[in-house]
Write a protein that holds these residues in place. Structure first.
Motif, PDB file in Angstrom:
ATOM      1  N   UNK A   1       0.837  -1.183   0.000  1.00  0.00           N
ATOM      2  CA  UNK A   1       0.000   0.000   0.000  1.00  0.00           C
ATOM      3  C   UNK A   1       0.883   1.248   0.000  1.00  0.00           C
ATOM      4  N   UNK A   2       0.521   2.227  -0.792  1.00  0.00           N
ATOM      5  CA  UNK A   2       1.304   3.457  -0.908  1.00  0.00           C
ATOM      6  C   UNK A   2       1.396   4.183   0.425  1.00  0.00           C
ATOM      7  N   UNK A   3       2.514   4.868   0.586  1.00  0.00           N
ATOM      8  CA  UNK A   3       2.721   5.732   1.740  1.00  0.00           C
ATOM      9  C   UNK A   3       3.391   7.005   1.243  1.00  0.00           C
ATOM     10  N   UNK A   4       3.038   8.123   1.861  1.00  0.00           N
ATOM     11  CA  UNK A   4       3.551   9.428   1.437  1.00  0.00           C
ATOM     12  C   UNK A   4       4.412  10.010   2.542  1.00  0.00           C
ATOM     13  N   UNK A   5       5.507  10.668   2.122  1.00  0.00           N
ATOM     14  CA  UNK A   5       6.325  11.442   3.046  1.00  0.00           C
ATOM     15  C   UNK A   5       6.427  12.844   2.477  1.00  0.00           C
ATOM     16  N   UNK A   6       5.961  13.820   3.242  1.00  0.00           N
ATOM     17  CA  UNK A   6       6.078  15.216   2.834  1.00  0.00           C
ATOM     18  C   UNK A   6       7.464  15.680   3.258  1.00  0.00           C
ATOM     19  N   UNK A   7       8.263  16.081   2.313  1.00  0.00           N
ATOM     20  CA  UNK A   7       9.672  16.367   2.568  1.00  0.00           C
ATOM     21  C   UNK A   7       9.892  17.563   3.501  1.00  0.00           C
ATOM     22  N   UNK A   8       9.068  18.612   3.388  1.00  0.00           N
ATOM     23  CA  UNK A   8       9.255  19.810   4.226  1.00  0.00           C
ATOM     24  C   UNK A   8       9.058  19.535   5.705  1.00  0.00           C
ATOM     25  N   UNK A   9       8.144  18.645   6.025  1.00  0.00           N
ATOM     26  CA  UNK A   9       7.760  18.416   7.419  1.00  0.00           C
ATOM     27  C   UNK A   9       8.110  17.023   7.921  1.00  0.00           C
ATOM     28  N   UNK A  10       8.473  16.132   6.996  1.00  0.00           N
ATOM     29  CA  UNK A  10       8.713  14.714   7.303  1.00  0.00           C
ATOM     30  C   UNK A  10       7.441  14.000   7.771  1.00  0.00           C
ATOM     31  N   UNK A  11       6.282  14.639   7.588  1.00  0.00           N
ATOM     32  CA  UNK A  11       4.994  14.001   7.918  1.00  0.00           C
ATOM     33  C   UNK A  11       4.786  12.813   6.989  1.00  0.00           C
ATOM     34  N   UNK A  12       4.213  11.737   7.548  1.00  0.00           N
ATOM     35  CA  UNK A  12       3.915  10.542   6.760  1.00  0.00           C
ATOM     36  C   UNK A  12       2.402  10.352   6.713  1.00  0.00           C
ATOM     37  N   UNK A  13       1.933   9.920   5.543  1.00  0.00           N
ATOM     38  CA  UNK A  13       0.512   9.655   5.341  1.00  0.00           C
ATOM     39  C   UNK A  13       0.390   8.218   4.855  1.00  0.00           C
ATOM     40  N   UNK A  14      -0.418   7.421   5.548  1.00  0.00           N
ATOM     41  CA  UNK A  14      -0.604   6.017   5.194  1.00  0.00           C
ATOM     42  C   UNK A  14      -2.096   5.711   5.170  1.00  0.00           C
ATOM     43  N   UNK A  15      -2.438   4.555   4.616  1.00  0.00           N
ATOM     44  CA  UNK A  15      -3.844   4.155   4.507  1.00  0.00           C
ATOM     45  C   UNK A  15      -4.392   4.568   3.159  1.00  0.00           C
ATOM     46  N   UNK A  16      -5.075   3.654   2.511  1.00  0.00           N
ATOM     47  CA  UNK A  16      -5.541   3.891   1.148  1.00  0.00           C
ATOM     48  C   UNK A  16      -6.384   5.163   1.017  1.00  0.00           C
ATOM     49  N   UNK A  17      -7.340   5.364   1.916  1.00  0.00           N
ATOM     50  CA  UNK A  17      -8.212   6.539   1.815  1.00  0.00           C
ATOM     51  C   UNK A  17      -7.447   7.834   2.047  1.00  0.00           C
ATOM     52  N   UNK A  18      -6.534   7.833   3.022  1.00  0.00           N
ATOM     53  CA  UNK A  18      -5.759   9.028   3.331  1.00  0.00           C
ATOM     54  C   UNK A  18      -4.802   9.372   2.191  1.00  0.00           C
TER      55      UNK A  18
END
Length: 179
Positions: free
Chosen positions: A1-18
């Motif tokens: 499942x895809x996961x996102x990392x926002x480079x400016x904040x290092x925030x991670x987003x997981x879960x298909x809907x998110x």
């Protein structure tokens, strides 16, 4: 499942809907295909014969044609990269430059892992989309990005194109981008 990392904040987003919600706000299409449809012998195979590529395309024919019909894609193929790929380091260097295209860059991952680095809106900046089997992404034409492999150095993906010759990368110089 895809996961996102926002480079400016290092925030991670997981879960298909998110992940889908975040990418939709960035004008990036995200879908997930059922990997259980794929024959087990192709789940972790990264060097494919023409027959195996045809089998993979046949397995996902309905999904490919649905996506192509909705988005105007006319041709598709398979790309398979691994340590067995001749000149892999040189090939990756070509991929690992921020660029744009005059059409969407589409990948439906069927095995392995890869990562798109995409320039988002001004507030978000660059973000990484870590992809694995079943993930489908379409980076819109004109949106700065690049693609590379992850630490496993192996991926198989369906690529879809509007132009039969495929896309051409146009370099995008961005002094704000940091690898």
């Amino acid at each position: 499942m895809a996961e996102i990392r926002i480079r400016n904040t290092n925030e991670r987003i997981a879960g298909e809907d998110e992940v889908r919600a975040f990418l939709t706000k960035q004008n990036v299409l995200y879908e997930h295909w059922d990997t259980s449809k794929l024959p087990s012998e192709l789940h972790e195979k990264f060097v494919l014969s023409d027959d195996e590529k045809a089998q993979l395309l046949s397995t996902y024919d309905a999904e490919i044609r649905d996506l192509a019909g909705r988005r105007g894609y006319k041709v598709w193929d398979i790309v398979a990269l691994s340590e067995a790929t001749p000149n892999l380091p040189e090939l990756l260097k070509k991929f690992e430059q921020v660029h744009t295209h005059t059409e969407d860059e589409v990948r439906a991952i069927t095995a392995g892992r890869g990562i798109f680095i995409i320039k988002g809106d001004d507030e978000t900046g660059y973000f990484d989309v870590e992809l694995s089997a079943g993930d489908v992404i379409s980076v819109p034409e004109g949106q700065p990005h690049f693609f590379t492999l992850m630490e496993n150095k192996a991926i198989v993906a369906v690529r879809l194109f509007i132009e039969p010759a495929g896309w051409v990368a146009d370099p995008f110089e961005d002094p704000t981008f940091v690898k």
